[in-house]
Design a protein around this motif. Structure first.
Motif, mmCIF file in Angstrom:
data_model
loop_
_atom_site.group_PDB
_atom_site.id
_atom_site.type_symbol
_atom_site.label_atom_id
_atom_site.label_comp_id
_atom_site.label_asym_id
_atom_site.label_seq_id
_atom_site.Cartn_x
_atom_site.Cartn_y
_atom_site.Cartn_z
ATOM 1 N N LYS A 21 -13.153 3.988 -1.988
ATOM 2 C CA LYS A 21 -12.927 5.358 -1.525
ATOM 3 C C LYS A 21 -14.162 6.226 -1.711
ATOM 4 O O LYS A 21 -14.485 7.066 -0.862
ATOM 5 C CB LYS A 21 -11.735 5.955 -2.268
ATOM 6 N N ARG B 16 -8.569 3.978 5.366
ATOM 7 C CA ARG B 16 -7.404 3.237 4.879
ATOM 8 C C ARG B 16 -7.360 1.823 5.447
ATOM 9 O O ARG B 16 -7.024 0.866 4.750
ATOM 10 C CB ARG B 16 -6.134 4.003 5.243
ATOM 11 N N GLN C 89 0.798 -1.217 0.000
ATOM 12 C CA GLN C 89 0.000 0.000 0.000
ATOM 13 C C GLN C 89 0.836 1.275 0.000
ATOM 14 O O GLN C 89 0.414 2.304 -0.523
ATOM 15 C CB GLN C 89 -0.920 0.017 1.227
#
Length: 311
Positions: A204, A210, A134
């Protein structure tokens, strides 16, 4: 004009639907779908029965053939009998070790170490793999190092581990971790790289944080690569464990399969050596069949990737 009528019984689920095709009239869309579904079910059921039959018989047949070849080579006497014992001789050695309790002790010790070390490797490698996948700067910085550690033979860590931890279980577990973690990390990264970009975009837009993005979208979507990494991680951890047990002998270390293999070498007893090798192989195959095989098949089946395959 008279028309010919043909009746077809098409199985679908638990009931049978009757499709009637009249003369040259075109069948309806529902009838075509029913016919197609029935034919697909018949084909998939037949192929599934064939795969189930071959999955059980072919491995057993391969083992029987190898044992026969092994026995023939041993009987021909191309090498001294003490150097190339036959399957019956190895079976006798395994039976003696079993009666003495050494074989059970070795299998229990090594399997316990392997499973515990692999579990810790998963707990460490999974968040580390997600982090590197990520965060691009971290991946650029540490990705080559992780790949290098995966290529490095785990047996290279044994001398250093003995110096650091002595002849204790910590030495064995350290070598197992260093063998398994890089494979798990790289497998997870490869799985994340195969995720379609719009998965992240949709998550998103829906307001995923996250952490939610990583746990609820990225990790489930990367399961094929992740499971492949877990399989490779187990293979590396099992091999690393055997290397550590062969080299690190004595102290507070228990008696594992690697120690049994080294004992056969010390005694120049090929029956014990071959028996230990077969036990190591059997445990590895058993874990593959009981744990990773069903998980991988279920995963592929849920994603529609198993039908028509060779598994």
């Amino acid at each position: 004009m008279a028309s010919n009528v043909t009746e077809l019984d098409v199985p679908r689920g638990s009931e049978t639907r009757r499709v009637v095709a009249e003369g040259t009239a075109d069948p309806s869309a529902d009838e075509l779908r029913a016919l197609e579904a029935g034919l697909d079910e018949l084909q998939s059921e037949s192929s599934r029965r064939t795969r189930d039959w071959s999955r059980a018989v072919l491995p057993v047949g391969a083992v029987v053939v190898l044992l026969l070849v092994w026995q023939i080579v041993s009987t021909l006497g191309l090498k001294r009998h003490d150097l190339v014992p036959g399957p019956l001789d190895v079976a006798a050695s395994l039976g003696q070790l079993w009666n003495e309790g050494q074989l059970q002790q070795a299998i229990a010790t090594s399997l316990g170490r392997g499973l515990l070390g692999f579990a810790v490797s998963v707990l460490v490698g999974t968040p580390l793999g997600l982090l590197l996948a990520q965060v691009r700067p971290l991946r650029r910085a540490f990705g080559p190092l992780v790949s290098g550690l995966q290529v490095l033979p785990s047996v290279a860590w044994v001398p250093a581990a003995i110096i650091w931890f002595g002849l204790t279980d910590a030495t064995v577990y350290f070598v197992v971790l260093m063998g398994a973690i890089p494979s798990i990390v790289n497998g997870l990264i490869a799985g994340v790289d195969q995720i379609p970009p719009h998965y992240r975009s949709v998550a998103k837009v829906l307001g995923a944080s996250r952490l939610e993005l990583a746990l609820q979208v990225i990790l489930p979507a990367s399961l094929p690569g992740y499971v492949a990494g877990l399989k490779q991680g187990w293979a590396f951890s099992w091999r690393s464990l055997m290397a550590a047990e062969i080299i690190a002998v004595g102290g507070s270390l228990g008696f594992g399969l690697g120690s049994l293999l080294d004992q056969g070498r010390t005694l120049s007893d090929m029956g014990i050596v071959m028996g230990a090798i077969l036990a190591i192989l059997a445990v590895g195959i058993l874990v593959e069949l009981v744990v990773f095989g069903p998980v991988e098949r279920r995963l592929l089946l849920r994603r529609g990737l198993l039908a028509g395959g060779s598994r």
